[in-house]
Scaffold this motif. Structure first.
Motif, PDB file in Angstrom:
ATOM      1  N   VAL A 182     -12.789   5.593  59.591  1.00 58.46           N
ATOM      2  CA  VAL A 182     -12.458   6.905  59.038  1.00 58.46           C
ATOM      3  C   VAL A 182     -13.312   7.987  59.690  1.00 58.46           C
ATOM      4  CG1 VAL A 182     -12.531   8.326  56.941  1.00 58.46           C
ATOM      5  CG2 VAL A 182     -11.566   6.007  56.863  1.00 58.46           C
ATOM      6  N   SER A 183     -14.575   7.681  59.946  1.00 64.43           N
ATOM      7  CA  SER A 183     -15.462   8.645  60.589  1.00 64.43           C
ATOM      8  C   SER A 183     -14.928   9.050  61.962  1.00 64.43           C
ATOM      9  CB  SER A 183     -16.870   8.057  60.716  1.00 64.43           C
ATOM     10  OG  SER A 183     -17.732   8.980  61.326  1.00 64.43           O
ATOM     11  N   ARG A 184     -14.454   8.095  62.740  1.00 62.99           N
ATOM     12  CA  ARG A 184     -13.892   8.400  64.071  1.00 62.99           C
ATOM     13  C   ARG A 184     -12.678   9.313  63.958  1.00 62.99           C
ATOM     14  NH1 ARG A 184     -15.298   3.056  64.971  1.00 62.99           N
ATOM     15  NH2 ARG A 184     -13.235   2.290  64.396  1.00 62.99           N
ATOM     16  N   SER A 230     -24.212  17.009  59.321  1.00 61.52           N
ATOM     17  CA  SER A 230     -24.063  15.566  59.509  1.00 61.52           C
ATOM     18  C   SER A 230     -22.846  15.112  58.725  1.00 61.52           C
ATOM     19  CB  SER A 230     -25.294  14.820  58.982  1.00 61.52           C
ATOM     20  OG  SER A 230     -26.425  15.163  59.716  1.00 61.52           O
ATOM     21  N   LEU A 231     -22.062  14.215  59.313  1.00 61.48           N
ATOM     22  CA  LEU A 231     -20.900  13.648  58.634  1.00 61.48           C
ATOM     23  C   LEU A 231     -21.290  12.291  58.067  1.00 61.48           C
ATOM     24  CD1 LEU A 231     -17.855  13.558  57.956  1.00 61.48           C
ATOM     25  CD2 LEU A 231     -17.490  12.557  60.227  1.00 61.48           C
ATOM     26  N   GLU A 232     -21.025  12.101  56.789  1.00 62.26           N
ATOM     27  CA  GLU A 232     -21.249  10.811  56.132  1.00 62.26           C
ATOM     28  C   GLU A 232     -19.933  10.362  55.517  1.00 62.26           C
ATOM     29  OE1 GLU A 232     -24.286  11.147  53.150  1.00 62.26           O
ATOM     30  OE2 GLU A 232     -25.812  11.776  54.587  1.00 62.26           O
ATOM     31  N   ALA A 250     -12.683  13.506  65.081  1.00 61.24           N
ATOM     32  CA  ALA A 250     -11.773  14.075  66.081  1.00 61.24           C
ATOM     33  C   ALA A 250     -11.112  15.346  65.558  1.00 61.24           C
ATOM     34  CB  ALA A 250     -10.720  13.041  66.470  1.00 61.24           C
ATOM     35  N   ILE A 251     -10.697  15.313  64.311  1.00 60.84           N
ATOM     36  CA  ILE A 251     -10.067  16.501  63.712  1.00 60.84           C
ATOM     37  C   ILE A 251     -11.081  17.626  63.554  1.00 60.84           C
ATOM     38  CG2 ILE A 251      -8.984  17.396  61.610  1.00 60.84           C
ATOM     39  CD1 ILE A 251      -7.742  14.560  61.322  1.00 60.84           C
ATOM     40  N   ALA A 266      -5.220  12.323  57.625  1.00 56.76           N
ATOM     41  CA  ALA A 266      -5.851  11.415  58.594  1.00 56.76           C
ATOM     42  C   ALA A 266      -6.471  10.213  57.898  1.00 56.76           C
ATOM     43  CB  ALA A 266      -6.906  12.157  59.407  1.00 56.76           C
ATOM     44  N   VAL A 267      -7.109  10.433  56.763  1.00 57.59           N
ATOM     45  CA  VAL A 267      -7.721   9.327  56.019  1.00 57.59           C
ATOM     46  C   VAL A 267      -6.632   8.391  55.507  1.00 57.59           C
ATOM     47  CG1 VAL A 267      -9.085   8.697  53.997  1.00 57.59           C
ATOM     48  CG2 VAL A 267      -9.785  10.654  55.404  1.00 57.59           C
TER      49      VAL A 267
END
Length: 152
Positions: free
Chosen positions: A55-57, A74-76, A61-62, A15-16
């Motif tokens: 990339v965060s979006r 938390s996602l960073e 989703a995944i 995905a990235v």
């Protein structure tokens, strides 16, 4: 058995890369309600806030569908920065000649922390010049490592 970071890397790398960025590495710090999943992304033209948001979006989703982490976190998403963390053999090879800090999981010669120049990589073993002597550190024994920026 693969670590959570390895499983997440395998899951999220496509995905990235589909967004045009390199997944440099992943850190997961499990601290109960304050756990953090940190993704480092890179690109030859650098990383800005918009890149991190994109990339965060994609990654969110995944993660929402796959749900690989059972507790809250938390996602960073960020650039590796000047003190670039090193995760894979290729990272050490890319920065031969640079100074690095390396902490091993298991002690070698009663020592777990090493600072020196990256000399090379041979069969997933990092060769570090520490105070004039070569120290060989297996990549799978490295807990964490990062470059030490040198300013002239």
């Amino acid at each position: 058995m693969a670590t959570i970071e390895q499983r997440l890397t395998d899951m999220l790398r496509p995905a990235v890369e589909a967004t045009g960025f390199e997944l440099w590495g992943i850190e997961y710090v499990n601290a109960g309600k304050f756990s953090v999943l940190r993704l480092y992304i890179d690109h030859e033209n650098g990383i800005d806030v918009d890149a991190c948001a994109e990339v965060s979006r994609q990654v969110s989703a995944i993660l929402d569908v796959e749900d690989p982490i059972s507790n809250e976190y938390s996602l960073e998403v960020s650039s590796p920065g000047l003190e670039r963390p090193l995760f894979e053999s290729e990272h050490y090879q890319r920065f031969v000649g640079e100074q690095a800090f390396v902490q091993t999981r298991l002690a070698l010669n009663n020592q777990r922390k090493w600072t020196g120049e990256i000399v090379g990589v041979e069969n997933d073993v990092v060769v570090l010049a520490v105070e004039g002597k070569e120290q060989r550190l297996a990549v799978n024994n490295i807990q964490k490592a990062h470059l030490i920026p040198q300013f002239d």
